[in-house]
Design an enzyme around this catalytic site. Structure first.
Site, short mmCIF file in Angstrom:
data_model
loop_
_atom_site.label_atom_id
_atom_site.label_comp_id
_atom_site.label_asym_id
_atom_site.label_seq_id
_atom_site.Cartn_x
_atom_site.Cartn_y
_atom_site.Cartn_z
N HIS A 165 0.82 -1.23 0.00
CA HIS A 165 0.00 0.00 0.00
C HIS A 165 0.85 1.28 0.00
O HIS A 165 0.31 2.37 -0.12
CB HIS A 165 -0.92 0.05 1.22
CG HIS A 165 -1.96 -1.03 1.24
ND1 HIS A 165 -2.87 -1.21 0.23
CD2 HIS A 165 -2.24 -2.00 2.17
CE1 HIS A 165 -3.67 -2.24 0.52
NE2 HIS A 165 -3.31 -2.73 1.69
N ASP A 289 -4.86 -13.00 3.64
CA ASP A 289 -6.11 -12.46 4.17
C ASP A 289 -7.37 -12.74 3.32
O ASP A 289 -8.47 -12.47 3.82
CB ASP A 289 -5.99 -10.97 4.56
CG ASP A 289 -5.29 -10.11 3.54
OD1 ASP A 289 -4.98 -10.62 2.45
OD2 ASP A 289 -5.06 -8.92 3.83
ZN LIG Z 1 -4.33 -7.30 2.87
#
Ligand SMILES: [Zn+2]
Length: 347
Positions: A165, A289
């Protein structure tokens, strides 16, 4: 085949996290590394601890980071906590209390003000050990990339904190520096064409942005539909690359709650695009995830789903660097990782 890791990650112990207005302990916990190392060993990978960063190496890593991120941003990440700790009554972690909004071009000097410019959300707190751990994660990525450049068919960079990110000048989702961009800088000296396949539940917006206009790096991301899921503002199918690289970014959003069948269909489309691109090296941004047991509840992928994704990647038959992104503590974090790594090696 080796799993590279660095004990210094332990210095990064993020506490603060806010989800739907509820403050709770951050899920990006140090114990993840113990589980993932064990999982890699169970898959037959050799445990490789990366040596301490020497002062000269530190200078070199920082210098290389400034070719990926803006220098003011790198300087902020490295020095912010020391300044923060001197503020009267400061808490243990930097959490932004303001958001820098265009069109302001002001340059505040106060660390609390700057946090609103460089920290993209409240999920990326900076504690006393965050910067050194983030530098160590970059070294892990560079060392793993050098292993691939040296002829290894597979290496696993157990980076923590993660990196997908982080953009040129903004943190996000617990990411500070782009570990993948650091790896690519090493690999590029020998491998002109590189494909990144990001299978984390969240869109890899940082990786996308750093290679947006670069047709030598194909970026593919399979993730929960940003209409309903973090990072919300990026990850849509119409984002295909900049003017010099149209078609070299592929976003494959899948519905929140997707099961194996839907997720794997998207992973297969991503692998097909990578095959067409014919990269010298494949980098997998591994996030566990999407797993059904993951606490974020993004998707319902099973251990078998991860094994099948690994088999699809193995079928690409390219030297493969696996870089750790998200994926949080659950009883299945280890087993899903082991099954994935076994399958990736089967090609
Ligand atoms: Zn993630």
């Amino acid at each position: 085949m080796k799993v590279f890791w660095f004990p210094q990650h332990m210095a990064h112990q993020p506490e603060f996290f806010i989800m739907r207005g509820v403050v709770r302990r951050h899920h990006e916990r140090p114990e993840r590394v113990d589980v993932l190392r064990e999982a890699a060993r169970a898959a037959g990978l050799e445990d490789a601890e990366v040596p301490d960063i020497t002062p000269d190496e530190r200078t070199g890593i920082i210098d290389r980071l400034t070719r990926i991120h803006e220098r003011v941003y790198v300087d902020f990440i490295l020095g912010a906590h020391e300044r923060w700790a001197q503020l009267p009554g400061a808490g243990p972690e930097i959490i932004p209390g303001i958001r820098a909004m265009p069109p302001s071009e002001a340059h505040p000097e106060d660390v609390a003000g700057l946090s609103g410019r460089f920290l993209g959300d409240m999920a990326s707190p900076i504690g006393a050990g965050t910067a050194e751990a983030a530098l160590a994660a970059v070294k892990v990525a560079e060392t793993s990339a050098a292993e691939i450049a040296g002829g290894a068919r597979l290496a696993y960079a157990l980076c923590r904190p993660p990196g997908h990110h982080a953009t040129q000048s903004v943190t996000g989702g617990g990411c500070y520096f782009s570990n993948i961009a650091a790896a690519i800088a090493v690999l590029r000296t020998q491998a002109p064409r590189i494909a990144v396949l990001d299978i984390d539940a969240h869109h890899g917006n940082g990786t996308q942005s750093l290679f947006w206009d670069d047709s030598d790096v194909l970026t593919v991301s399979v993730h929960a539909d940003p209409v309903h899921f973090y990072p919300f503002y990026w990850g849509y199918a119409h984002e295909t690359g900049g003017p010099e690289a149209k078609g070299f970014n592929l976003n494959l959003p899948v519905p929140v709650g997707a099961e194996d069948h839907t997720w794997l269909a998207a992973v297969r489309v991503g692998c097909d695009r990578i095959r067409d691109f014919a990269p010298d090296i494949v980098i997998v941004a591994l996030g566990q995830d999407p797993h059904e047991a993951d606490l974020l509840g993004a998707m319902r992928v099973t251990n078998d789903g991860f094994a099948r994704a690994g088999a699809l990647i193995a079928a690409l038959a390219r030297p493969t660097l696996v870089v750790q992104e998200g994926g949080y503590l659950s009883p299945d974090l280890g087993p899903a990782t082991t099954e994935f790594l076994i399958a990736v090696q089967s090609g």
